[in-house]
Design a protein around this motif. Structure first.
Motif, PDB file in Angstrom:
ATOM      1  N   TYR A 272      -3.947   9.761  -0.466  1.00  0.00           N
ATOM      2  CA  TYR A 272      -5.357   9.580  -0.090  1.00  0.00           C
ATOM      3  C   TYR A 272      -5.700  10.434   1.133  1.00  0.00           C
ATOM      4  CZ  TYR A 272      -5.110   5.547  -3.206  1.00  0.00           C
ATOM      5  OH  TYR A 272      -4.934   4.741  -4.303  1.00  0.00           O
TER       6      TYR A 272
ATOM      7  N   ALA B 192      -5.704   0.469  -7.179  1.00  0.00           N
ATOM      8  CA  ALA B 192      -4.330   0.578  -6.679  1.00  0.00           C
ATOM      9  C   ALA B 192      -3.728  -0.760  -6.269  1.00  0.00           C
ATOM     10  CB  ALA B 192      -4.298   1.531  -5.487  1.00  0.00           C
ATOM     11  N   LEU B 193      -4.545  -1.815  -6.219  1.00  0.00           N
ATOM     12  CA  LEU B 193      -4.057  -3.137  -5.834  1.00  0.00           C
ATOM     13  C   LEU B 193      -4.394  -4.145  -6.920  1.00  0.00           C
ATOM     14  CD1 LEU B 193      -5.099  -3.317  -2.065  1.00  0.00           C
ATOM     15  CD2 LEU B 193      -2.814  -2.911  -2.970  1.00  0.00           C
TER      16      LEU B 193
ATOM     17  N   LYS C   4       1.071  -3.778  -5.627  1.00  0.00           N
ATOM     18  CA  LYS C   4       0.563  -2.500  -6.100  1.00  0.00           C
ATOM     19  C   LYS C   4       0.316  -2.583  -7.595  1.00  0.00           C
ATOM     20  CE  LYS C   4       3.049   0.425  -2.755  1.00  0.00           C
ATOM     21  NZ  LYS C   4       4.050   1.501  -2.595  1.00  0.00           N
TER      22      LYS C   4
ATOM     23  N   LEU D 252      -8.556   1.880  -1.945  1.00  0.00           N
ATOM     24  CA  LEU D 252      -7.549   1.360  -2.877  1.00  0.00           C
ATOM     25  C   LEU D 252      -8.204   0.635  -4.049  1.00  0.00           C
ATOM     26  CD1 LEU D 252      -4.913   0.103  -0.290  1.00  0.00           C
ATOM     27  CD2 LEU D 252      -4.818   2.180  -1.670  1.00  0.00           C
TER      28      LEU D 252
ATOM     29  N   ILE E 232       0.848  -1.188   0.000  1.00  0.00           N
ATOM     30  CA  ILE E 232       0.000   0.000   0.000  1.00  0.00           C
ATOM     31  C   ILE E 232       0.886   1.242   0.000  1.00  0.00           C
ATOM     32  CG2 ILE E 232      -1.868  -1.192   1.208  1.00  0.00           C
ATOM     33  CD1 ILE E 232      -0.965   0.204   3.794  1.00  0.00           C
TER      34      ILE E 232
END
Length: 443
Positions: free
Chosen positions: A295, A339-340, A442, A334, A160
């Motif tokens: 974020y 983002a993942l 990521k 996320l 993250i």
């Protein structure tokens, strides 16, 4: 059945997202246990009088009642779904204090429910991962310094963005407000806690309107809230505001200890942020909030603090300190920004190709041999052309297809990403370590 209408605020992840969630939870759990925290799970419901006795939470609690409940039945023992894990934990400690060894360190990873307005990253049903330490009568302060270190390690184990833990101490705020001559520091705290939502001008007006502050006092409160440093230099900035109070001195000393411990352990992990107050009334000292880089506008994804009086019964008192990761909140943000990613959408690492339906028992034996050795395997759903069976694996990100040998020929296995195909024995073959389980990374 007509197509159902989704319920907002109750996330249901797709299988790939659910696997990411499970991976994240497992890494968090492993970190908690490395620090010696023991697992605990409390019931989902608590008596309403317990849920409502601390903090302004009455609008958030979901009440639990039977559909066919007798309208004339007593309601003084009505139940509600818990809105956090700290209140149920405090109740558990009181009920089981004779069976626990103190200081008692526990972690809980459970669902909680809040009647909030759903929005990005905020849900009405969500998963939290908590750690708390409680002791009988007095809890040494070094546990306050440990909390952010545990969370720092947990976040460092996850793919993250960089996390920053923002810390403050309510004694700093309360002592400062009392030193200014404000007589209702709790109301000032609740008002200052709205800074990010409504801005300084409206906070200043509310301080005058609801806390009895003068314009000068409100301005001083905003100056304190504006202090933000990555080291102990916040002390000089507070002193420069010219307010003196014994509680303020105590809070500054404690906050320095937390910041110094974090700076020594992981430079950049902790930041003193003197606007942090936390909305729940049971916090009495150190408070924490956590932001992810990129974020920040979404607020905290991990929060907590010190509480002296949440777990009390008669002359018994169990002070504690804790911090909670909003797992669903963090992952929702996320996921919403892609983002993942995960290396495959199913746990399966190997598909055993099925040459003909009558050979399914033999293919099942191959799959069982691989499973006994910890390799996630499934047999192709139908006997089709091998090209079609390979595409079945490709669509799911499954890296290997196993081809049973025919007429005495050896079995082979194909890495469908590279095209490499080699002889293999189900009793000895193993995939590379990075292919054994799906890998989260990521995007």
């Amino acid at each position: 059945m007509s197509k159902p209408t989704p319920l907002s605020g109750f996330p249901e992840w797709l299988p790939a997202q659910r696997m990411i969630e499970q991976n994240v939870v497992e890494r968090i759990r492993a970190t908690f246990e490395l620090y010696g925290y023991a697992p605990l799970e409390t019931r989902a419901v608590e008596p309403l009088d317990q849920l409502l006795r601390k903090g302004e939470t009455s609008k958030e609690v979901y009440v639990l009642r039977r559909l066919q409940e007798d309208p004339g039945a007593r309601t003084d023992d009505s139940l509600g779904l818990h809105f956090d894990l700290t209140v149920p934990f405090a109740r558990f400690v009181l009920e089981n204090s004779g069976k626990l060894q103190f200081p008692f360190r526990r972690y809980q990873i459970q669902k909680v429910w809040r009647g909030e307005r759903p929005q990005e990253g905020r849900y009405r049903e969500f998963l939290q991962a908590d750690i708390d330490v409680v002791d009988r009568d007095n809890l040494p302060f070094h546990y306050d310094t440990e909390m952010p270190l545990v969370i720092g390690d947990a976040f460092a184990s996850l793919p993250i963005p960089k996390a920053t833990i923002l810390v403050n101490n309510r004694k700093v705020c309360e002592g400062f407000y009392r030193g200014l001559g404000l007589e209702d520091p709790d109301q000032v705290l609740r008002t200052v806690d709205k800074l990010d939502k409504i801005g300084p001008e409206k906070v200043a007006a509310l301080l005058v309107e609801t806390a009895g502050a003068t314009d000068a006092q409100a301005a001083a409160c905003l100056k304190l809230a504006a202090i933000s440093t990555g080291d102990a230099s916040f002390v000089d900035q507070v002193r420069a505001l010219g307010v003196t109070n014994d509680l303020l001195d105590e809070g500054l000393e404690e906050l320095v200890r937390v910041v110094d411990a974090g700076t020594e352990y992981a430079p950049g992990l902790i930041r003193a942020e003197l606007k942090i107050a936390r909305g729940l009334d049971y916090y009495t000292g150190t408070v924490y909030e956590t932001q992810l880089q990129g974020y920040e506008r979404f607020g905290s994804i991990c929060s907590g603090g010190r509480y002296e009086n949440l777990a009390t019964s008669g002359n018994e008192r169990f002070p504690g300190v804790g911090i909670s990761i909003g797992v669903s909140r963090m992952l929702g943000l996320l996921f919403g920004h892609n983002a993942l990613t995960i290396s495959r959408s199913v746990p399966t690492g190997v598909v055993v190709a099925l040459p003909a339906e009558e050979l399914r028992p033999a293919c099942d034996r191959i799959a069982q041999a691989l499973r006994r050795r910890g390799i996630s395997t499934e047999v192709a759903p139908a006997a089709a052309k091998f090209g079609k069976q390979i595409r079945f694996a490709e669509r799911r990100g499954i890296p290997f297809v196993w081809f049973p040998g025919a007429d005495g020929e050896p079995d082979t296995i194909k890495d469908i990403r590279s095209g490499d195909q080699v002889e293999a024995d189900a009793a000895t073959w193993a995939p590379p370590a990075e292919d054994l389980i799906p890998v989260v990374s990521k995007a």
